[in-house]
Design a protein around this motif. Structure first.
Motif, mmCIF file in Angstrom:
data_model
loop_
_atom_site.group_PDB
_atom_site.id
_atom_site.type_symbol
_atom_site.label_atom_id
_atom_site.label_comp_id
_atom_site.label_asym_id
_atom_site.label_seq_id
_atom_site.Cartn_x
_atom_site.Cartn_y
_atom_site.Cartn_z
ATOM 1 N N GLU A 5 0.826 -1.207 0.000
ATOM 2 C CA GLU A 5 0.000 0.000 0.000
ATOM 3 C C GLU A 5 0.861 1.258 0.000
ATOM 4 O O GLU A 5 0.529 2.255 -0.645
ATOM 5 C CB GLU A 5 -0.923 0.005 1.216
ATOM 6 C CG GLU A 5 -2.010 -1.029 1.149
ATOM 7 C CD GLU A 5 -2.806 -1.121 2.427
ATOM 8 O OE1 GLU A 5 -4.039 -1.243 2.335
ATOM 9 O OE2 GLU A 5 -2.202 -1.062 3.515
ATOM 10 N N GLU A 6 1.976 1.215 0.704
ATOM 11 C CA GLU A 6 2.870 2.378 0.753
ATOM 12 C C GLU A 6 3.500 2.633 -0.614
ATOM 13 O O GLU A 6 3.605 3.775 -1.056
ATOM 14 C CB GLU A 6 3.948 2.138 1.808
ATOM 15 C CG GLU A 6 4.900 3.281 1.976
ATOM 16 C CD GLU A 6 4.236 4.521 2.544
ATOM 17 O OE1 GLU A 6 4.684 5.623 2.178
ATOM 18 O OE2 GLU A 6 3.292 4.407 3.334
ATOM 19 N N LYS A 9 0.255 2.910 -3.412
ATOM 20 C CA LYS A 9 -0.792 3.854 -2.994
ATOM 21 C C LYS A 9 -2.201 3.306 -3.252
ATOM 22 O O LYS A 9 -3.117 4.041 -3.574
ATOM 23 C CB LYS A 9 -0.637 5.211 -3.698
ATOM 24 C CG LYS A 9 0.715 5.859 -3.529
ATOM 25 C CD LYS A 9 0.971 6.207 -2.100
ATOM 26 C CE LYS A 9 2.286 6.963 -1.990
ATOM 27 N NZ LYS A 9 3.046 6.648 -0.818
#
Length: 99
Positions: A5-6, A9
């Protein structure tokens, strides 16, 4: 937040993940079926054992014969994530009460 997710995004798509050992039905293509087999089974029953590294596909251990098949078209019965027949059952240890 997960590393995926980092970096991207967005949240990852987890729809492909199924419980290990659940019952699956791998589709048999029409070309692989013998001629005149109109009423024969169109899927093979087996157990989900993982994903194929080289290509997109699910690895299934067939119930009859124990062969391993990689298939793109698999339906998994996630409610039946019980261990395979003949597999050792997990034993739970009960805690003993001290006097």
């Amino acid at each position: 937040m997960t590393p995926y997710e980092e970096f991207y995004k967005r949240t990852p798509d987890l729809s492909r993940f199924k419980p290990f050992g659940c019952v699956c039905y791998a589709h048999v293509p029409e070309e692989a079926r013998p001629p005149g087999s109109k009423l024969d089974a169109r899927a093979l029953t087996g157990r989900f054992i993982g994903f194929n590294e080289g290509e997109k596909g699910w690895v299934v251990l067939l119930d009859d014969g124990g062969d391993i098949v990689v298939s793109h078209s698999v339906i998994c019965d996630v409610e039946s994530a019980a261990p395979a027949p003949g597999a050792p059952a997990l034993e739970t240890q009960e805690e003993e009460e001290e006097p």
